[in-house]
Write a protein that holds these residues in place. Structure first.
Motif, PDB file in Angstrom:
ATOM      1  N   THR A 173       0.811  -1.212   0.000  1.00 50.31           N
ATOM      2  CA  THR A 173       0.000   0.000   0.000  1.00 50.31           C
ATOM      3  C   THR A 173       0.847   1.265   0.000  1.00 50.31           C
ATOM      4  O   THR A 173       0.531   2.233  -0.690  1.00 50.31           O
ATOM      5  CB  THR A 173      -0.937   0.009   1.226  1.00 50.31           C
ATOM      6  OG1 THR A 173      -1.692  -1.203   1.230  1.00 50.31           O
ATOM      7  CG2 THR A 173      -1.890   1.179   1.191  1.00 50.31           C
ATOM      8  N   VAL A 174       1.904   1.252   0.802  1.00 41.84           N
ATOM      9  CA  VAL A 174       2.780   2.423   0.933  1.00 41.84           C
ATOM     10  C   VAL A 174       4.229   1.963   0.726  1.00 41.84           C
ATOM     11  O   VAL A 174       4.921   1.642   1.691  1.00 41.84           O
ATOM     12  CB  VAL A 174       2.616   3.090   2.318  1.00 41.84           C
ATOM     13  CG1 VAL A 174       3.439   4.361   2.402  1.00 41.84           C
ATOM     14  CG2 VAL A 174       1.161   3.383   2.622  1.00 41.84           C
ATOM     15  N   TYR A 229      -6.540  -1.786   6.980  1.00 41.72           N
ATOM     16  CA  TYR A 229      -6.568  -0.435   6.436  1.00 41.72           C
ATOM     17  C   TYR A 229      -5.621   0.439   7.240  1.00 41.72           C
ATOM     18  O   TYR A 229      -5.278   0.135   8.377  1.00 41.72           O
ATOM     19  CB  TYR A 229      -7.988   0.156   6.414  1.00 41.72           C
ATOM     20  CG  TYR A 229      -8.632   0.329   7.773  1.00 41.72           C
ATOM     21  CD1 TYR A 229      -8.489   1.522   8.490  1.00 41.72           C
ATOM     22  CD2 TYR A 229      -9.384  -0.689   8.341  1.00 41.72           C
ATOM     23  CE1 TYR A 229      -9.084   1.677   9.732  1.00 41.72           C
ATOM     24  CE2 TYR A 229      -9.981  -0.527   9.575  1.00 41.72           C
ATOM     25  CZ  TYR A 229      -9.830   0.649  10.266  1.00 41.72           C
ATOM     26  OH  TYR A 229     -10.416   0.807  11.499  1.00 41.72           O
ATOM     27  N   LEU A 230      -5.171   1.492   6.588  1.00 40.93           N
ATOM     28  CA  LEU A 230      -4.275   2.457   7.204  1.00 40.93           C
ATOM     29  C   LEU A 230      -4.991   3.791   7.337  1.00 40.93           C
ATOM     30  O   LEU A 230      -5.687   4.216   6.413  1.00 40.93           O
ATOM     31  CB  LEU A 230      -3.014   2.653   6.352  1.00 40.93           C
ATOM     32  CG  LEU A 230      -2.084   1.460   6.235  1.00 40.93           C
ATOM     33  CD1 LEU A 230      -1.087   1.663   5.099  1.00 40.93           C
ATOM     34  CD2 LEU A 230      -1.361   1.221   7.536  1.00 40.93           C
ATOM     35  N   THR A 231      -4.809   4.444   8.466  1.00 43.43           N
ATOM     36  CA  THR A 231      -5.377   5.776   8.635  1.00 43.43           C
ATOM     37  C   THR A 231      -4.494   6.785   7.899  1.00 43.43           C
ATOM     38  O   THR A 231      -3.360   6.481   7.517  1.00 43.43           O
ATOM     39  CB  THR A 231      -5.443   6.156  10.128  1.00 43.43           C
ATOM     40  OG1 THR A 231      -4.109   6.254  10.640  1.00 43.43           O
ATOM     41  CG2 THR A 231      -6.248   5.138  10.925  1.00 43.43           C
ATOM     42  N   LYS A 232      -5.010   8.000   7.701  1.00 44.80           N
ATOM     43  CA  LYS A 232      -4.223   9.045   7.042  1.00 44.80           C
ATOM     44  C   LYS A 232      -2.948   9.324   7.837  1.00 44.80           C
ATOM     45  O   LYS A 232      -1.883   9.517   7.265  1.00 44.80           O
ATOM     46  CB  LYS A 232      -5.046  10.324   6.917  1.00 44.80           C
ATOM     47  CG  LYS A 232      -6.137  10.250   5.885  1.00 44.80           C
ATOM     48  CD  LYS A 232      -6.887  11.566   5.823  1.00 44.80           C
ATOM     49  CE  LYS A 232      -8.082  11.441   4.903  1.00 44.80           C
ATOM     50  NZ  LYS A 232      -8.864  12.689   4.848  1.00 44.80           N
ATOM     51  N   GLN A 233      -3.067   9.354   9.150  1.00 44.22           N
ATOM     52  CA  GLN A 233      -1.910   9.621  10.008  1.00 44.22           C
ATOM     53  C   GLN A 233      -0.846   8.535   9.844  1.00 44.22           C
ATOM     54  O   GLN A 233       0.344   8.823   9.774  1.00 44.22           O
ATOM     55  CB  GLN A 233      -2.361   9.714  11.465  1.00 44.22           C
ATOM     56  CG  GLN A 233      -1.225   9.987  12.422  1.00 44.22           C
ATOM     57  CD  GLN A 233      -1.685   9.990  13.870  1.00 44.22           C
ATOM     58  OE1 GLN A 233      -2.764   9.510  14.194  1.00 44.22           O
ATOM     59  NE2 GLN A 233      -0.854  10.530  14.733  1.00 44.22           N
ATOM     60  N   GLU A 234      -1.281   7.283   9.766  1.00 40.37           N
ATOM     61  CA  GLU A 234      -0.343   6.176   9.591  1.00 40.37           C
ATOM     62  C   GLU A 234       0.348   6.252   8.222  1.00 40.37           C
ATOM     63  O   GLU A 234       1.557   6.035   8.127  1.00 40.37           O
ATOM     64  CB  GLU A 234      -1.060   4.841   9.765  1.00 40.37           C
ATOM     65  CG  GLU A 234      -1.477   4.582  11.196  1.00 40.37           C
ATOM     66  CD  GLU A 234      -2.472   3.449  11.347  1.00 40.37           C
ATOM     67  OE1 GLU A 234      -2.657   2.997  12.500  1.00 40.37           O
ATOM     68  OE2 GLU A 234      -3.070   3.008  10.346  1.00 40.37           O
ATOM     69  N   LYS A 235      -0.423   6.556   7.188  1.00 38.73           N
ATOM     70  CA  LYS A 235       0.173   6.696   5.858  1.00 38.73           C
ATOM     71  C   LYS A 235       1.222   7.803   5.845  1.00 38.73           C
ATOM     72  O   LYS A 235       2.294   7.647   5.263  1.00 38.73           O
ATOM     73  CB  LYS A 235      -0.898   6.988   4.811  1.00 38.73           C
ATOM     74  CG  LYS A 235      -1.760   5.798   4.475  1.00 38.73           C
ATOM     75  CD  LYS A 235      -2.802   6.169   3.441  1.00 38.73           C
ATOM     76  CE  LYS A 235      -3.720   5.014   3.126  1.00 38.73           C
ATOM     77  NZ  LYS A 235      -4.749   5.380   2.151  1.00 38.73           N
ATOM     78  N   ARG A 236       0.897   8.921   6.503  1.00 39.31           N
ATOM     79  CA  ARG A 236       1.850  10.027   6.588  1.00 39.31           C
ATOM     80  C   ARG A 236       3.124   9.606   7.320  1.00 39.31           C
ATOM     81  O   ARG A 236       4.230   9.930   6.900  1.00 39.31           O
ATOM     82  CB  ARG A 236       1.200  11.217   7.303  1.00 39.31           C
ATOM     83  CG  ARG A 236       1.252  12.485   6.542  1.00 39.31           C
ATOM     84  CD  ARG A 236       0.655  13.691   7.233  1.00 39.31           C
ATOM     85  NE  ARG A 236      -0.235  13.472   8.340  1.00 39.31           N
ATOM     86  CZ  ARG A 236      -1.562  13.495   8.262  1.00 39.31           C
ATOM     87  NH1 ARG A 236      -2.150  13.700   7.124  1.00 39.31           N
ATOM     88  NH2 ARG A 236      -2.300  13.308   9.331  1.00 39.31           N
ATOM     89  N   ASP A 288       3.963   8.274   2.957  1.00 38.63           N
ATOM     90  CA  ASP A 288       3.080   8.393   1.798  1.00 38.63           C
ATOM     91  C   ASP A 288       2.747   9.853   1.565  1.00 38.63           C
ATOM     92  O   ASP A 288       2.397  10.581   2.476  1.00 38.63           O
ATOM     93  CB  ASP A 288       1.791   7.601   2.026  1.00 38.63           C
ATOM     94  CG  ASP A 288       0.932   7.521   0.781  1.00 38.63           C
ATOM     95  OD1 ASP A 288       1.512   7.381  -0.311  1.00 38.63           O
ATOM     96  OD2 ASP A 288      -0.307   7.585   0.897  1.00 38.63           O
ATOM     97  N   GLY A 289       2.888  10.305   0.335  1.00 43.61           N
ATOM     98  CA  GLY A 289       2.550  11.671  -0.021  1.00 43.61           C
ATOM     99  C   GLY A 289       3.661  12.668   0.266  1.00 43.61           C
ATOM    100  O   GLY A 289       3.474  13.859   0.072  1.00 43.61           O
TER     101      GLY A 289
END
Length: 118
Positions: free
Chosen positions: A46-47, A101-108, A112-113
């Motif tokens: 995913t990331v 699933y990953l939260t936005k905070q976890e992706k950050r 990610d991004g």
């Protein structure tokens, strides 16, 4: 081109998960081992930038992903509906299929991004 060593999977072990989850379900160790391995690969799929995250960050996040995916009787209820007559009650679980699933905070936190110079 130098060979890139693969990251060791899983990112955490069952004891790491138990340390972060005081109410870990009794007897679920083997199931948790499988989920930790699967969730670690899910994170990489995913990331992809997760390879650059610190081991502590990957460990924390994989434990959170697995905890959300493991079914618990008294937690993970999104909504409860009651009726007075003829006595109906409806419980809607938050994650009924145990999906990762990953939260936005976890992706950050995994990078990610993040903007990079080219």
């Amino acid at each position: 081109m130098a060979d890139v060593l693969p990251l060791p999977l899983p990112f955490a072990d069952v004891q790491d998960l138990k340390d972060r989850w005081p109410d870990f379900p009794v007897g679920a160790e083997r199931y948790a081992e499988t989920l930790l391995d699967d969730a670690s690969q899910f994170i990489l799929d995913t990331v992809p930038t997760a390879v650059n995250a610190s081991p502590a960050t990957r460990r924390r996040i994989v434990c959170a992903v697995v905890r959300r995916s493991m079914p618990m009787e008294d937690t993970g209820i999104e909504s409860i509906q009651h009726s007075a007559g003829p006595f109906a009650e409806t419980l809607k679980p938050t994650n009924p299929n145990g999906d990762f699933y990953l939260t936005k905070q976890e992706k950050r936190a995994l990078g990610d991004g993040a903007q990079r110079a080219f």
